[in-house]
Design a protein around this motif. Structure first.
Motif, PDB file in Angstrom:
ATOM      1  N   UNK A 151      46.409  30.714  30.680  1.00  0.00           N
ATOM      2  CA  UNK A 151      47.006  31.960  30.198  1.00  0.00           C
ATOM      3  C   UNK A 151      47.607  32.656  31.409  1.00  0.00           C
ATOM      4  N   UNK A 152      48.805  33.170  31.302  1.00  0.00           N
ATOM      5  CA  UNK A 152      49.476  33.759  32.460  1.00  0.00           C
ATOM      6  C   UNK A 152      49.027  35.197  32.728  1.00  0.00           C
ATOM      7  N   UNK A 153      47.710  35.394  32.734  1.00  0.00           N
ATOM      8  CA  UNK A 153      47.130  36.717  32.984  1.00  0.00           C
ATOM      9  C   UNK A 153      46.010  36.544  34.009  1.00  0.00           C
ATOM     10  N   UNK A 154      45.870  37.531  34.917  1.00  0.00           N
ATOM     11  CA  UNK A 154      44.811  37.410  35.924  1.00  0.00           C
ATOM     12  C   UNK A 154      43.432  37.587  35.277  1.00  0.00           C
ATOM     13  N   UNK A 155      42.420  37.053  35.945  1.00  0.00           N
ATOM     14  CA  UNK A 155      41.076  37.015  35.369  1.00  0.00           C
ATOM     15  C   UNK A 155      40.466  38.401  35.201  1.00  0.00           C
ATOM     16  N   UNK A 156      40.900  39.370  36.005  1.00  0.00           N
ATOM     17  CA  UNK A 156      40.366  40.729  35.879  1.00  0.00           C
ATOM     18  C   UNK A 156      40.906  41.401  34.615  1.00  0.00           C
ATOM     19  N   UNK A 157      42.227  41.368  34.429  1.00  0.00           N
ATOM     20  CA  UNK A 157      42.841  41.981  33.248  1.00  0.00           C
ATOM     21  C   UNK A 157      42.456  41.233  31.977  1.00  0.00           C
ATOM     22  N   UNK A 158      42.157  39.948  32.107  1.00  0.00           N
ATOM     23  CA  UNK A 158      41.756  39.133  30.967  1.00  0.00           C
ATOM     24  C   UNK A 158      40.341  39.494  30.500  1.00  0.00           C
ATOM     25  N   UNK A 159      39.602  40.204  31.342  1.00  0.00           N
ATOM     26  CA  UNK A 159      38.258  40.622  30.976  1.00  0.00           C
ATOM     27  C   UNK A 159      37.194  39.587  31.288  1.00  0.00           C
ATOM     28  N   UNK A 160      37.500  38.668  32.202  1.00  0.00           N
ATOM     29  CA  UNK A 160      36.521  37.642  32.555  1.00  0.00           C
ATOM     30  C   UNK A 160      35.501  38.130  33.584  1.00  0.00           C
ATOM     31  N   UNK A 161      35.801  39.248  34.249  1.00  0.00           N
ATOM     32  CA  UNK A 161      34.882  39.805  35.237  1.00  0.00           C
ATOM     33  C   UNK A 161      34.036  40.867  34.552  1.00  0.00           C
ATOM     34  N   UNK A 162      32.736  40.614  34.464  1.00  0.00           N
ATOM     35  CA  UNK A 162      31.834  41.559  33.800  1.00  0.00           C
ATOM     36  C   UNK A 162      31.292  42.611  34.766  1.00  0.00           C
ATOM     37  N   UNK A 163      31.074  42.227  36.025  1.00  0.00           N
ATOM     38  CA  UNK A 163      30.457  43.165  36.958  1.00  0.00           C
ATOM     39  C   UNK A 163      30.730  42.749  38.397  1.00  0.00           C
ATOM     40  N   UNK A 164      30.891  43.752  39.262  1.00  0.00           N
ATOM     41  CA  UNK A 164      31.012  43.533  40.707  1.00  0.00           C
ATOM     42  C   UNK A 164      29.984  44.437  41.355  1.00  0.00           C
ATOM     43  N   UNK A 165      29.029  43.841  42.059  1.00  0.00           N
ATOM     44  CA  UNK A 165      27.988  44.618  42.734  1.00  0.00           C
ATOM     45  C   UNK A 165      28.082  44.354  44.227  1.00  0.00           C
ATOM     46  N   UNK A 166      27.972  45.435  45.004  1.00  0.00           N
ATOM     47  CA  UNK A 166      28.044  45.318  46.462  1.00  0.00           C
ATOM     48  C   UNK A 166      26.755  45.882  47.031  1.00  0.00           C
ATOM     49  N   UNK A 167      26.059  45.084  47.838  1.00  0.00           N
ATOM     50  CA  UNK A 167      24.832  45.583  48.466  1.00  0.00           C
ATOM     51  C   UNK A 167      25.201  46.191  49.815  1.00  0.00           C
ATOM     52  N   UNK A 168      24.277  46.923  50.385  1.00  0.00           N
ATOM     53  CA  UNK A 168      24.502  47.591  51.671  1.00  0.00           C
ATOM     54  C   UNK A 168      24.777  46.629  52.807  1.00  0.00           C
ATOM     55  N   UNK A 169      24.423  45.389  52.647  1.00  0.00           N
ATOM     56  CA  UNK A 169      24.634  44.401  53.712  1.00  0.00           C
ATOM     57  C   UNK A 169      25.930  43.622  53.497  1.00  0.00           C
ATOM     58  N   UNK A 170      26.858  44.209  52.723  1.00  0.00           N
ATOM     59  CA  UNK A 170      28.154  43.586  52.425  1.00  0.00           C
ATOM     60  C   UNK A 170      28.006  42.220  51.765  1.00  0.00           C
ATOM     61  N   UNK A 171      27.012  42.148  50.902  1.00  0.00           N
ATOM     62  CA  UNK A 171      26.865  40.980  50.042  1.00  0.00           C
ATOM     63  C   UNK A 171      27.403  41.376  48.675  1.00  0.00           C
ATOM     64  N   UNK A 172      28.156  40.482  48.073  1.00  0.00           N
ATOM     65  CA  UNK A 172      28.811  40.785  46.807  1.00  0.00           C
ATOM     66  C   UNK A 172      28.297  39.840  45.737  1.00  0.00           C
ATOM     67  N   UNK A 173      28.006  40.411  44.570  1.00  0.00           N
ATOM     68  CA  UNK A 173      27.618  39.617  43.412  1.00  0.00           C
ATOM     69  C   UNK A 173      28.646  39.891  42.326  1.00  0.00           C
ATOM     70  N   UNK A 174      29.266  38.837  41.849  1.00  0.00           N
ATOM     71  CA  UNK A 174      30.274  38.948  40.795  1.00  0.00           C
ATOM     72  C   UNK A 174      29.756  38.209  39.578  1.00  0.00           C
ATOM     73  N   UNK A 175      29.651  38.932  38.464  1.00  0.00           N
ATOM     74  CA  UNK A 175      29.230  38.317  37.214  1.00  0.00           C
ATOM     75  C   UNK A 175      30.490  38.117  36.386  1.00  0.00           C
TER      76      UNK A 175
END
Length: 105
Positions: free
Chosen positions: A23-47
């Motif tokens: 599909x010619x749509x980015x994954x963010x606008x498509x709604x495939x990204x449920x969550x982005x979490x950033x910890x204080x140690x610059x660790x990122x969790x993407x659901x």
């Protein structure tokens, strides 16, 4: 990338540069990204999810997300991408921009 943007904004910007191959749509606008979490140690969790559990990019897309976010934003030390199908993706998760792009509005 503009360093005055928050780390979350910069992560979202990277996510918007990754497109679903079918599909010619980015994954963010498509709604495939449920969550982005950033910890204080610059660790990122993407659901994230995929449009279907048997999507042909089930192996490669989460890896692409991890590699792009980690390589494009220097201060991020670690990226963990969690793939989930709960809740299952549906068209309601798409942004209005994505729906317009796909002729659904």
């Amino acid at each position: 990338m503009n360093p005055s943007y928050s780390l979350e904004d910069r992560i979202i910007s990277v996510l918007k540069s990754i497109y679903d191959p079918e599909i010619s749509v980015d994954i963010y606008e498509l709604g495939l990204i449920y969550d982005v979490q950033i910890s204080g140690k610059n660790k990122v969790k993407i659901v994230m999810t995929l449009t279907t559990p048997n999507c042909p990019v089930a192996e490669s897309l989460p890896l692409e997300v991890k590699e792009k976010v980690q390589s494009m934003i220097q201060e991020i030390k670690e990226v963990d991408v969690i793939l989930t199908f709960d809740p299952p993706w549906s068209r309601e998760f798409m942004s209005d921009e994505a729906r317009l792009e796909l002729g659904l509005l």
